[in-house]
Design a protein around this motif. Structure first.
Motif, PDB file in Angstrom:
ATOM      1  N   TYR A 140       0.950  -0.958  -0.118  1.00  7.76           N
ATOM      2  CA  TYR A 140       0.082   0.124   0.232  1.00  7.76           C
ATOM      3  C   TYR A 140       0.834   1.407  -0.025  1.00  7.76           C
ATOM      4  CZ  TYR A 140       0.789   0.831   4.866  1.00  7.76           C
ATOM      5  OH  TYR A 140       1.231   1.042   5.622  1.00  7.76           O
ATOM      6  N   GLU A 141       0.543   2.709  -0.470  1.00  7.03           N
ATOM      7  CA  GLU A 141       1.180   3.756  -0.706  1.00  7.03           C
ATOM      8  C   GLU A 141       1.872   4.002   0.925  1.00  7.03           C
ATOM      9  OE1 GLU A 141       1.902   5.124  -3.101  1.00  7.03           O
ATOM     10  OE2 GLU A 141       2.310   6.985  -2.627  1.00  7.03           O
ATOM     11  N   GLY A 142       0.371   4.614   2.022  1.00  4.00           N
ATOM     12  CA  GLY A 142       0.574   5.224   2.935  1.00  4.00           C
ATOM     13  C   GLY A 142       0.956   6.710   2.419  1.00  4.00           C
ATOM     14  N   ALA A 143       1.732   7.032   3.856  1.00  3.41           N
ATOM     15  CA  ALA A 143       1.933   8.454   3.634  1.00  3.41           C
ATOM     16  C   ALA A 143       0.382   9.428   3.186  1.00  3.41           C
ATOM     17  CB  ALA A 143       2.367   9.746   1.911  1.00  3.41           C
ATOM     18  N   GLY A 144      -0.764   8.666   3.900  1.00  2.00           N
ATOM     19  CA  GLY A 144      -2.436   9.452   3.978  1.00  2.00           C
ATOM     20  C   GLY A 144      -3.598   8.508   2.476  1.00  2.00           C
ATOM     21  N   PHE A 145      -2.431   8.155   1.676  1.00  5.92           N
ATOM     22  CA  PHE A 145      -3.398   8.092   0.634  1.00  5.92           C
ATOM     23  C   PHE A 145      -4.506   7.127   0.526  1.00  5.92           C
ATOM     24  CE2 PHE A 145      -3.623   6.233  -4.115  1.00  5.92           C
ATOM     25  CZ  PHE A 145      -4.015   7.005  -4.324  1.00  5.92           C
ATOM     26  N   GLU A 146      -4.332   6.130   1.350  1.00  2.00           N
ATOM     27  CA  GLU A 146      -5.892   5.252   1.433  1.00  2.00           C
ATOM     28  C   GLU A 146      -6.627   5.783   2.775  1.00  2.00           C
ATOM     29  OE1 GLU A 146      -2.483   4.277   0.825  1.00  2.00           O
ATOM     30  OE2 GLU A 146      -1.974   2.619  -0.802  1.00  2.00           O
ATOM     31  N   GLY A 147      -7.569   6.073   2.489  1.00  3.35           N
ATOM     32  CA  GLY A 147      -8.190   6.674   3.577  1.00  3.35           C
ATOM     33  C   GLY A 147      -8.830   5.223   4.392  1.00  3.35           C
ATOM     34  N   TRP A 148      -7.944   4.533   4.063  1.00  2.26           N
ATOM     35  CA  TRP A 148      -9.220   3.073   4.572  1.00  2.26           C
ATOM     36  C   TRP A 148      -8.654   2.103   5.157  1.00  2.26           C
ATOM     37  CZ3 TRP A 148      -6.840  -1.189   1.832  1.00  2.26           C
ATOM     38  CH2 TRP A 148      -6.013  -0.320   0.804  1.00  2.26           C
ATOM     39  N   VAL A 149      -6.660   2.461   5.172  1.00  3.69           N
ATOM     40  CA  VAL A 149      -5.608   1.250   4.983  1.00  3.69           C
ATOM     41  C   VAL A 149      -5.500   1.002   6.490  1.00  3.69           C
ATOM     42  CG1 VAL A 149      -3.496   2.609   4.690  1.00  3.69           C
ATOM     43  CG2 VAL A 149      -3.920   0.206   3.898  1.00  3.69           C
ATOM     44  N   ASP A 150      -5.883   1.746   7.697  1.00  4.93           N
ATOM     45  CA  ASP A 150      -5.469   1.669   9.284  1.00  4.93           C
ATOM     46  C   ASP A 150      -5.816   0.654   9.566  1.00  4.93           C
ATOM     47  OD1 ASP A 150      -3.217   3.698   9.101  1.00  4.93           O
ATOM     48  OD2 ASP A 150      -4.417   5.241   9.746  1.00  4.93           O
ATOM     49  N   ASP A 151      -7.533   0.831   9.360  1.00  3.07           N
ATOM     50  CA  ASP A 151      -8.810  -0.308   9.312  1.00  3.07           C
ATOM     51  C   ASP A 151      -8.486  -1.480   8.743  1.00  3.07           C
ATOM     52  OD1 ASP A 151      -9.950   1.884  11.051  1.00  3.07           O
ATOM     53  OD2 ASP A 151     -11.330   2.187   9.801  1.00  3.07           O
ATOM     54  N   VAL A 152      -7.273  -1.666   7.772  1.00  3.76           N
ATOM     55  CA  VAL A 152      -7.162  -2.859   7.334  1.00  3.76           C
ATOM     56  C   VAL A 152      -6.333  -3.376   7.733  1.00  3.76           C
ATOM     57  CG1 VAL A 152      -6.553  -4.199   5.187  1.00  3.76           C
ATOM     58  CG2 VAL A 152      -8.462  -2.588   4.927  1.00  3.76           C
ATOM     59  N   LEU A 153      -4.964  -2.830   7.929  1.00  2.00           N
ATOM     60  CA  LEU A 153      -4.205  -3.145   8.580  1.00  2.00           C
ATOM     61  C   LEU A 153      -3.900  -3.605   9.958  1.00  2.00           C
ATOM     62  CD1 LEU A 153      -1.634  -0.244   7.578  1.00  2.00           C
ATOM     63  CD2 LEU A 153      -1.544  -2.636   6.673  1.00  2.00           C
ATOM     64  N   LYS A 154      -5.216  -3.294  10.615  1.00  6.14           N
ATOM     65  CA  LYS A 154      -5.282  -3.746  12.282  1.00  6.14           C
ATOM     66  C   LYS A 154      -5.988  -5.238  11.677  1.00  6.14           C
ATOM     67  CE  LYS A 154      -6.234   0.910  13.841  1.00  6.14           C
ATOM     68  NZ  LYS A 154      -7.223   2.134  14.175  1.00  6.14           N
ATOM     69  N   SER A 155      -7.260  -5.767  11.318  1.00  7.08           N
ATOM     70  CA  SER A 155      -7.394  -6.413  11.284  1.00  7.08           C
ATOM     71  C   SER A 155      -6.955  -7.478  10.401  1.00  7.08           C
ATOM     72  CB  SER A 155      -8.963  -6.252   9.925  1.00  7.08           C
ATOM     73  OG  SER A 155      -8.253  -5.939   9.139  1.00  7.08           O
ATOM     74  N   ILE A 156      -5.766  -7.366   9.553  1.00  7.91           N
ATOM     75  CA  ILE A 156      -4.843  -8.373   9.070  1.00  7.91           C
ATOM     76  C   ILE A 156      -4.231  -9.416  10.115  1.00  7.91           C
ATOM     77  CG2 ILE A 156      -2.588  -8.942   8.176  1.00  7.91           C
ATOM     78  CD1 ILE A 156      -2.850  -6.678   6.500  1.00  7.91           C
ATOM     79  N   PRO A 157      -4.428 -10.648  10.016  1.00 12.32           N
ATOM     80  CA  PRO A 157      -4.058 -12.357  10.619  1.00 12.32           C
ATOM     81  C   PRO A 157      -2.622 -12.130  10.810  1.00 12.32           C
ATOM     82  CG  PRO A 157      -4.970 -12.948   8.618  1.00 12.32           C
ATOM     83  CD  PRO A 157      -5.185 -11.165   9.108  1.00 12.32           C
ATOM     84  N   ALA A 158      -2.368 -12.421  12.328  1.00 16.01           N
ATOM     85  CA  ALA A 158      -1.044 -12.856  12.246  1.00 16.01           C
ATOM     86  C   ALA A 158      -0.149 -13.336  11.080  1.00 16.01           C
ATOM     87  CB  ALA A 158      -1.017 -13.410  13.962  1.00 16.01           C
ATOM     88  N   ASP A 159      -1.067 -14.561  11.397  1.00 18.11           N
ATOM     89  CA  ASP A 159      -0.381 -15.771   9.430  1.00 18.11           C
ATOM     90  C   ASP A 159      -0.496 -14.943   8.218  1.00 18.11           C
ATOM     91  OD1 ASP A 159      -2.758 -15.779   9.332  1.00 18.11           O
ATOM     92  OD2 ASP A 159      -2.811 -18.118   8.856  1.00 18.11           O
ATOM     93  N   GLY A 160      -1.100 -13.566   8.309  1.00 22.66           N
ATOM     94  CA  GLY A 160      -1.288 -13.180   7.200  1.00 22.66           C
ATOM     95  C   GLY A 160       0.144 -12.650   5.949  1.00 22.66           C
ATOM     96  N   PRO A 161      -0.563 -11.865   5.104  1.00 25.99           N
ATOM     97  CA  PRO A 161       0.761 -10.973   4.100  1.00 25.99           C
ATOM     98  C   PRO A 161       1.780 -10.252   4.837  1.00 25.99           C
ATOM     99  CG  PRO A 161      -1.506  -9.726   4.150  1.00 25.99           C
ATOM    100  CD  PRO A 161      -1.545 -10.744   4.943  1.00 25.99           C
TER     101      PRO A 161
END
Length: 323
Positions: A91-112
């Motif tokens: 993902y880009e970061g630097a605030g580009f994806e407004g949705w990404v913070d919630d997604v990162l919190k939900s990624i499982p421990a054995d995720g990507p």
């Protein structure tokens, strides 16, 4: 090779079915491949860079469909399922994806393996972007918070020198996911950096000759390009292509056009050109496309366009307008 085991054939079937429901044009490109490293990219440039650096050893999925403006897109459940079952998420970061913070919190421990593409990229603070690019200042603050992390310009990929840093972040993640093919990823990355250096040299050589240094763009996405090549942008809208300008901003833009004898207003293909064309008509100037590369149209994809070819077309448009 760190190709994660797909949890079950049921998951594969569900992902494939969801992709099919998303439309025939997307179905083939949104399936996981158990024989290759699966990379999910948050939007087009990261998809393109990952394909070039990963080569035949990766299966890259761009979650944003063709023809959709990346600023407007948010993931659906099928996209999250793909992401969680991938080997690498870029993902880009630097605030580009407004949705990404919630997604990162939900990624499982054995995720990507998660890659923040903007890591180590020197970011333009909004004030710097405004100085170089005549942004809208205080009147743009609400837009800044929606699309800029702590007041930075997230449109980093429009600089070939930044693209090399982004590519290095992707390469390191691919090596971590699939160390057996490290040499090939390194070689592909070397070719990628050479293509970025060649692109940078073209921009420097051709834009170094133009007389006009000011351009009017549909939204404030060309700050890094302007920084690299000594240009100044006056955006009609802010960091987001949906940020409507005020009457005072429109007046300021018209004044800017007259003072700097601007002959062309640039718009982009994936958002409405109505405002740019109205302004151009009122100012008696032309319009042309300048692509911020947040996504490609289906036609561009079918024609085999990519980051480099679109950036070369952007250069042609800039030289034509600024000479």
């Amino acid at each position: 090779m760190r190709i994660r085991n797909i949890r079950s054939t049921l998951i594969i079937a569900a992902v494939a079915s969801a992709a099919m429901l998303a439309g025939c044009s997307q179905s083939a490109s949104k399936q996981l491949d158990s024989n290759r490293v699966n990379v999910v990219a948050s939007f087009y440039p990261l998809y393109d860079f990952s394909k070039k650096i990963g080569g035949e050893h990766v299966n890259v999925i761009n979650v944003v469909p063709a023809g959709v403006e990346a600023h407007d897109w948010t993931p659906k459940s099928r996209d999250l399922q793909l992401l969680n079952n991938a080997d690498v998420f870029v993902y880009e970061g630097a605030g580009f994806e407004g949705w990404v913070d919630d997604v990162l919190k939900s990624i499982p421990a054995d995720g990507p393996i998660v890659v923040e593409a903007s890591h180590n990229v020197p970011l333009l603070k909004l004030e710097e972007a405004e100085e170089d690019g005549h942004g809208h200042g205080d009147e743009e603050k609400s837009d800044e918070h929606a699309h800029g992390e702590e007041g930075v310009d997230p449109h980093i990929w429009l600089s070939p020198s930044n693209a090399k840093i982004i590519g290095d972040n992707i390469k390191e993640a691919l090596i971590k996911a699939d160390p057996a093919h490290k040499a090939e990823f390194e070689a592909n990355y070397k070719s990628f950096t050479e293509s970025m250096d060649a692109l940078d040299a073209k921009y420097k050589e051709q834009l170094g000759k133009v007389k006009q240094k000011e351009l009017v763009t549909s939204h404030q996405s060309f700050g890094y390009l302007c920084r690299d090549y000594g240009l100044t942008q006056m955006p009609i809208m802010g960091l987001s292509p949906d940020a409507e300008p005020t009457a005072q901003q429109m007046k300021n833009i018209t004044t800017f056009i007259k003072e700097h004898q601007v002959r062309t207003i640039f718009f982009e293909e994936l958002v409405s050109d109505k405002l740019a064309k109205t302004l151009a008509k009122d100012a008696g100037v032309e319009t042309a496309v300048l692509n911020p590369l947040e996504g490609l149209t289906e036609e561009q994809q079918k024609n085999g366009e990519d980051y480099v070819s679109i950036m070369e077309k952007n250069l042609q448009q800039l030289v034509k307008a600024l000479q």
